[in-house]
Design an enzyme around this catalytic site. Sequence first.
Site, PDB file in Angstrom:
ATOM      1  N   TYR A   7      -1.104  -0.501  11.429  1.00  0.00           N
ATOM      2  CA  TYR A   7      -1.316  -1.314  10.158  1.00  0.00           C
ATOM      3  C   TYR A   7      -0.079  -1.047   9.199  1.00  0.00           C
ATOM      4  O   TYR A   7       0.382  -2.164   8.461  1.00  0.00           O
ATOM      5  CB  TYR A   7      -3.367  -1.067   9.993  1.00  0.00           C
ATOM      6  CG  TYR A   7      -2.720  -0.999   8.237  1.00  0.00           C
ATOM      7  CD1 TYR A   7      -3.013  -2.440   7.236  1.00  0.00           C
ATOM      8  CD2 TYR A   7      -3.050   0.096   6.822  1.00  0.00           C
ATOM      9  CE1 TYR A   7      -3.253  -2.344   6.135  1.00  0.00           C
ATOM     10  CE2 TYR A   7      -3.094  -0.436   5.677  1.00  0.00           C
ATOM     11  CZ  TYR A   7      -3.079  -1.722   4.923  1.00  0.00           C
ATOM     12  OH  TYR A   7      -3.537  -1.699   3.105  1.00  0.00           O
ATOM     13  N   LYS A  44       2.512  -3.298   7.383  1.00  0.00           N
ATOM     14  CA  LYS A  44       2.618  -3.534   5.969  1.00  0.00           C
ATOM     15  C   LYS A  44       4.140  -3.425   5.706  1.00  0.00           C
ATOM     16  O   LYS A  44       4.574  -3.476   4.467  1.00  0.00           O
ATOM     17  CB  LYS A  44       1.870  -2.434   5.095  1.00  0.00           C
ATOM     18  CG  LYS A  44      -0.077  -3.162   5.055  1.00  0.00           C
ATOM     19  CD  LYS A  44      -0.395  -4.194   4.522  1.00  0.00           C
ATOM     20  CE  LYS A  44       0.036  -4.475   2.596  1.00  0.00           C
ATOM     21  NZ  LYS A  44       0.082  -6.198   2.332  1.00  0.00           N
ATOM     22  N   THR A  90       1.222  -1.275   0.077  1.00  0.00           N
ATOM     23  CA  THR A  90       0.469   0.168   0.244  1.00  0.00           C
ATOM     24  C   THR A  90       1.066   1.269  -0.226  1.00  0.00           C
ATOM     25  O   THR A  90       1.936   1.495   0.932  1.00  0.00           O
ATOM     26  CB  THR A  90      -0.970  -0.361   1.351  1.00  0.00           C
ATOM     27  OG1 THR A  90      -1.232   1.088   1.602  1.00  0.00           O
ATOM     28  CG2 THR A  90      -0.133   0.090   2.770  1.00  0.00           C
ATOM     29  N   ASP A  91       0.109   3.051  -0.834  1.00  0.00           N
ATOM     30  CA  ASP A  91       1.048   3.857  -0.984  1.00  0.00           C
ATOM     31  C   ASP A  91       1.179   3.931   1.102  1.00  0.00           C
ATOM     32  O   ASP A  91       2.089   5.749   1.155  1.00  0.00           O
ATOM     33  CB  ASP A  91       0.444   4.946  -1.440  1.00  0.00           C
ATOM     34  CG  ASP A  91      -1.283   5.127  -0.890  1.00  0.00           C
ATOM     35  OD1 ASP A  91      -1.764   4.445   0.130  1.00  0.00           O
ATOM     36  OD2 ASP A  91      -1.182   5.598  -1.080  1.00  0.00           O
ATOM     37  N   GLU A  92       0.486   3.104   1.650  1.00  0.00           N
ATOM     38  CA  GLU A  92       0.221   3.670   3.397  1.00  0.00           C
ATOM     39  C   GLU A  92       1.752   4.281   3.760  1.00  0.00           C
ATOM     40  O   GLU A  92       2.056   4.504   5.636  1.00  0.00           O
ATOM     41  CB  GLU A  92      -0.979   3.334   4.424  1.00  0.00           C
ATOM     42  CG  GLU A  92      -2.334   3.805   3.617  1.00  0.00           C
ATOM     43  CD  GLU A  92      -3.370   3.587   4.852  1.00  0.00           C
ATOM     44  OE1 GLU A  92      -3.350   3.410   5.025  1.00  0.00           O
ATOM     45  OE2 GLU A  92      -4.160   3.576   3.330  1.00  0.00           O
TER      46      GLU A  92
END
Length: 358
Positions: free
Chosen positions: A160, A164, A135-137
């Site tokens: 979260y 990741k 994810t870009d997060e």
Amino acid sequence: MKTYLVTGGAGFIGSNFIHYMLNKYNDVRIINVDKLTYAGNLENLSSIKENKNYQFIHADICDKRCMDKIFKENNIDYLVNFAAESHVDRSIQNPEIFIETNVKGTVNLLNIAKENWETGENTYKENHKFLQVSTDEVYGSLDDTGYFTENTPLCPHSPYSASKAGADMIVKAYFDTFKLPINITRCSNNYGPYQFPEKLIPLIINNILKHRQIPVYGDGMNIRDWLYVEDHCKAIDSVIKNGKLGEVYNVGGHNERTNIDIVRTIINYIKENVDDTVNENLIKYVADRKGHDRRYGIDPQKIQSELAWHPETPFEVGIIKTIKWYLDNKNWMENVTSGKYQEYYNKMYGDKTCTRSQ
Ligand code: NAD
Ligand code: TYD
């Protein structure tokens, strides 16, 4: 015939990916391994359950014995790891399960892929790949300008995104250390059918239809970069086929919107087309999320130039398709939010894992 092991295929993006692949190709076999947490619903795949190229196995990616058995019994060419705990708010309430599934589960899959694919020291069966869906997060938060590139340092803020990022670094380490054939994709926020209504877009639709208030965190000016889920599925397909080994690919379509803009867009559509009693009085500004990332924005230059991937669904089209899908599938929404599917799966599988079924 290529065999894909898709983990987390009963969730939002995984189920869209399975539909996409089985529609596009006659020569792929898909084995979907999913633990069926609250976010996993076999109903998402009911239309393909009789497809001879599809099989479901109820299992936890952290289960070494089971995942190894699946690898040994099937000639797995590609592993696409979608399985994850995926909701930021839940990670703030209960971080441990995020580390279990997102970090330890990924390490377990890496070890099993390595053992089953290796032909000698640092050599592997040809044309095999481990694709980590990230994810870009993991990049953290942007100010008003600039974009995330693949070289942006990882700086996650929520449990979260930290889980990741941890998984991404281990996946990359397996390439650097063992030459395990991997790719990592980092996509922006997805929207579309089958998304659990705890995430912003289906939550807004669900609340409007029930005339419930829509909680908007903070000032509503946080920005997310939205991509229609099928465009993400296409990107994953092309990275599996043509991605250069060991590389990360950002996926996004330059579609940045503030949260309040998303809320208003959906309210207006439903007001004009479905229920004219709906209005912006449903908006309720609530306390901000802890550690709330302000802005995400992907630079998709690398995947566009290397793999000729481009998003095909403009937001104006995708959001209407999405709203219509939820309007046409109110039963699905009811059953996922009430836990009805969950009760059914608990009866069907109980504690049994590694159970094959349709
Ligand atoms: P989701 O929560 O809808 O689905 C996750 C699936 O994983 C569910 O079916 C769940 O049952 C399964 N699962 C959870 N723990 C498991 C375990 N231990 N073993 C086996 N299965 C397990 O998530 P999603 O939105 O479809 O996201 C899929 C992946 O894509 C995630 O890795 C997420 O980080 C990533 N991602 C999501 C977005 C987004 O906007 N939703 C954007 C970029 C990347
Ligand atoms: P979400 O869908 O949870 O995705 P993510 O946090 O992974 O980007 O949230 C999208 C944005 O919407 C995020 O800025 C938080 C905000 N949000 C709300 O304002 N209200 C809500 O009820 C939810 C679920 C999210």
